[in-house]
Design a protein around this motif. Structure first.
Motif, PDB file in Angstrom:
ATOM      1  N   ASP A 182       0.876  -1.172   0.000  1.00 22.28           N
ATOM      2  CA  ASP A 182       0.000   0.000   0.000  1.00 22.28           C
ATOM      3  C   ASP A 182       0.911   1.219   0.000  1.00 22.28           C
ATOM      4  N   TRP A 192       2.614   4.896  -1.105  1.00 24.74           N
ATOM      5  CA  TRP A 192       2.370   6.275  -1.489  1.00 24.74           C
ATOM      6  C   TRP A 192       3.633   6.794  -2.163  1.00 24.74           C
ATOM      7  N   GLY A 248      -4.613  11.204  -3.744  1.00 22.38           N
ATOM      8  CA  GLY A 248      -3.608  11.549  -2.763  1.00 22.38           C
ATOM      9  C   GLY A 248      -3.603  13.036  -2.465  1.00 22.38           C
ATOM     10  N   SER A 278      -1.470   7.382  -4.467  1.00 25.06           N
ATOM     11  CA  SER A 278      -1.767   6.090  -3.852  1.00 25.06           C
ATOM     12  C   SER A 278      -1.706   5.016  -4.941  1.00 25.06           C
TER      13      SER A 278
END
Length: 331
Positions: free
Chosen positions: A73, A75, A103, A109
């Motif tokens: 997950d 970023w 995001g 993301s």
């Protein structure tokens, strides 16, 4: 409007370790977060430097948000070279989707709203292009146009290389999430706007998507239900009321806005559902083809991670069916 029940954003994002235990979804939908490690070409959007490049380019950084070794997950920050990340299906139906992660215009993301979306779409024969667009607050000139420049260039580049990827250039959709929904909606309503000087033959092609999907999207930058973080990251703190209104997607809907699919949850505490309602009302006012699904609960950022026991898990099926009705998807 459909009323359903889904878990809260806090449950989804605050307790990521529990998500691997979600019940399996249908073979054509996501089964919850999984480790997705298939790759594909990474294609730079721009020949040479992107428009408005700063003297010192931002440095790429990835933050791993997952608390489980079973899935990612991530970023992404520091997009110095915007790209489209190609994810090709084993069987192609000839359609394409450009995926636009959210995001808040402050990060991307890339798993929840990129790789996991490509996973269920490629299972349906759709060729996917995950857009790694520039973040406007990382030093770029003309910051309010930076993401839209990348978005327009991406769809033109996909059409320009359609033969290479076995896709129909008249069947290209865009699917955006949260602030990525704002960007996808901006493309759907501002595709004809000249945001950069042409670079090559690709820029002679249309930037109009054939279908737009906006999932728990940021829409307005000017109303009281604005997501202030997205607005400030895009336009800069202290933007004028005129700039905020000009950047509001609901103000840009016209007679040529493509068919648009919307979904959101009424308990979204980050990007209020009024954003989706404002867009839906604007589309209806212009008699544009549109469909809206509002779920009773679900919060923000649910992606394709919901179990079959939660009705909101069906939004990918609903989006795909909408695309079939409008001639983009097959099968």
């Amino acid at each position: 409007m459909t009323t359903t029940i889904a878990p809260s954003r806090r449950a989804l994002l605050g307790s990521l370790a529990t998500l691997g235990a979600l019940a399996a979804a249908s073979p054509k939908a996501s089964a919850g977060p999984t480790a997705i490690h298939y790759g594909g070409p990474s294609i730079p959007l721009w020949p040479g430097a992107a428009p408005g490049a700063p003297a010192t380019l931002p440095k790429r950084r990835i933050e791993q948000r997952s608390q489980s070794a079973a899935f990612d997950d991530r970023w992404l920050y520091g997009v110095a070279t915007p790209t489209i990340e190609v994810r090709r299906p084993a069987y192609q139906d000839g359609s394409a989707v450009i995926l636009v992660p959210g995001g808040g215009y402050g990060f991307l993301s890339i798993d929840n709203e990129g790789e996991e979306q490509a996973n269920w779409l490629t299972q349906r024969g759709v060729t996917c292009f995950i857009l790694y667009y520039r973040l406007p607050g990382e030093g770029w000139g003309d910051r309010g146009l930076v993401p839209l420049q990348d978005m327009q260039r991406a769809i033109r580049l996909v059409r320009h290389r359609a033969g290479e990827f076995g896709i129909d250039p008249a069947r290209v959709a865009v699917l955006g999430f949260s602030a990525g929904g704002h960007l996808a909606g901006s493309l759907a309503t501002r595709f004809a706007e000249k945001t950069y000087a042409p670079r090559d033959a690709a820029d002679a092609l249309s930037a109009r998507p054939d279908l737009a999907g906006l999932i728990y999207p940021v829409i307005t930058l000017s109303e009281t239900f604005v997501h202030a973080g997205s607005r400030d990251n895009l336009l800069g703190p202290g933007a004028t009321a005129a700039a905020a209104r000009a950047g509001s997607v609901e103000q840009r809907v016209g007679a040529d806005t493509p068919p648009t699919f919307l979904t959101a949850a009424s308990d979204d505490g980050l990007v209020p559902i009024q954003n989706s309602l404002a867009m839906y009302q604007a589309l209806l006012a212009k008699a544009r083809p549109c469909e809206f699904h509002g779920f009773d609960q679900g919060g923000h950022g649910f992606g394709a991670r919901l179990p079959q026991t939660v009705p909101a898990h069906a939004w990918p099926d609903l989006f795909h069916a909408f695309g079939r009705r409008h001639g983009v998807f097959k099968g």
